[in-house]
Write a protein that holds these residues in place. Structure first.
Motif, mmCIF file in Angstrom:
data_model
loop_
_atom_site.group_PDB
_atom_site.id
_atom_site.type_symbol
_atom_site.label_atom_id
_atom_site.label_comp_id
_atom_site.label_asym_id
_atom_site.label_seq_id
_atom_site.Cartn_x
_atom_site.Cartn_y
_atom_site.Cartn_z
ATOM 1 N N LYS A 51 0.853 -1.185 0.000
ATOM 2 C CA LYS A 51 0.000 0.000 0.000
ATOM 3 C C LYS A 51 0.892 1.239 0.000
ATOM 4 O O LYS A 51 1.917 1.281 0.690
ATOM 5 N N GLU A 53 1.191 4.771 1.274
ATOM 6 C CA GLU A 53 0.585 5.540 2.354
ATOM 7 C C GLU A 53 1.160 6.951 2.356
ATOM 8 O O GLU A 53 2.364 7.136 2.213
ATOM 9 N N ALA A 69 0.091 -4.349 2.669
ATOM 10 C CA ALA A 69 -1.208 -4.121 2.025
ATOM 11 C C ALA A 69 -2.335 -4.820 2.775
ATOM 12 O O ALA A 69 -3.282 -5.299 2.168
ATOM 13 N N VAL A 72 -6.696 -3.049 2.987
ATOM 14 C CA VAL A 72 -6.888 -1.970 2.021
ATOM 15 C C VAL A 72 -8.371 -1.832 1.683
ATOM 16 O O VAL A 72 -9.142 -2.783 1.783
ATOM 17 N N ASP A 76 -7.666 3.190 -2.118
ATOM 18 C CA ASP A 76 -6.259 3.075 -1.741
ATOM 19 C C ASP A 76 -5.384 2.888 -2.971
ATOM 20 O O ASP A 76 -5.790 2.266 -3.960
ATOM 21 N N LEU A 78 -2.040 1.154 -4.508
ATOM 22 C CA LEU A 78 -1.201 -0.019 -4.291
ATOM 23 C C LEU A 78 -0.047 -0.013 -5.275
ATOM 24 O O LEU A 78 -0.200 0.413 -6.424
#
Length: 181
Positions: A51, A53, A69, A72, A76, A78
């Motif tokens: 992920k 962030e 991840a 999620v 989001d 990825l």
């Protein structure tokens, strides 16, 4: 001559109705087209998803980092990373590794995020039948007669042609980002 390697990776994700609780990885397999040297050169792929962030650092500046991840949800971002390693005893010729990767279901490719040092990156709008640079890709929208320029979210497949030689024991990687629908 070292065999030509083609790799197609696949992704497996356990999606609930509204969110992705866990992201599983599937190993991509490499098909070697030249049997006599099959044991001498062996390219192995591994896949990883993380992920992306966003956080604010101590100076109040927004930064981005990669995290697991887990948990999620739609919206989001990825990052998918495909690592490839020559586990064989001889080098793989320059230009002979091609990685073709479908964009995972329930995601959209984010424009400009495909990366691969020393690679030629192309995209497909027809599920991997043909590939071209983004400015050459078109789609025919429902109800339209003429094709229009394809948007990044309309790319279902990415291809990396690895230009440099991959020596025995050497590794590299390619990656791309998507947004979870």
């Amino acid at each position: 001559m070292t065999p030509v390697f083609f790799a197609q990776t696949t992704w497996s994700r356990n999606l609930s109705e509204r969110c992705c609780r866990a992201v599983g990885l599937a190993l991509g397999l490499v098909t070697m087209l030249c049997a006599p040297l099959a044991l001498a050169a062996q390219v192995v792929l591994t896949n990883e998803v993380q992920k992306v962030e966003t956080f604010v650092d101590d100076n109040g500046v927004a930064q981005r980092r990669l995290v697991d991840a887990d948990g999620v949800v739609p919206g989001d971002e990825l990052r998918y990373t495909i690592r490839f390693t020559n586990e064989g005893s001889v080098s793989v010729d320059a230009g002979s590794i091609v990685i073709t990767n479908p964009i995972p279901d329930d995601t959209e490719y984010l424009d400009g995020t495909a990366f691969g040092s020393g690679t030629n990156i192309t995209f497909s709008t027809d599920a991997g039948i043909s590939f071209a640079e983004p400015d050459e890709l078109t789609v025919v929208k429902e109800g339209a007669v003429a094709p229009t320029a394809a948007a990044a979210k309309e790319y279902p497949t990415i291809r990396w042609e690895v230009a440099p030689e991959l020596t025995a024991g050497e590794s590299s990687h390619v990656s791309f980002n998507v947004r979870l629908k």
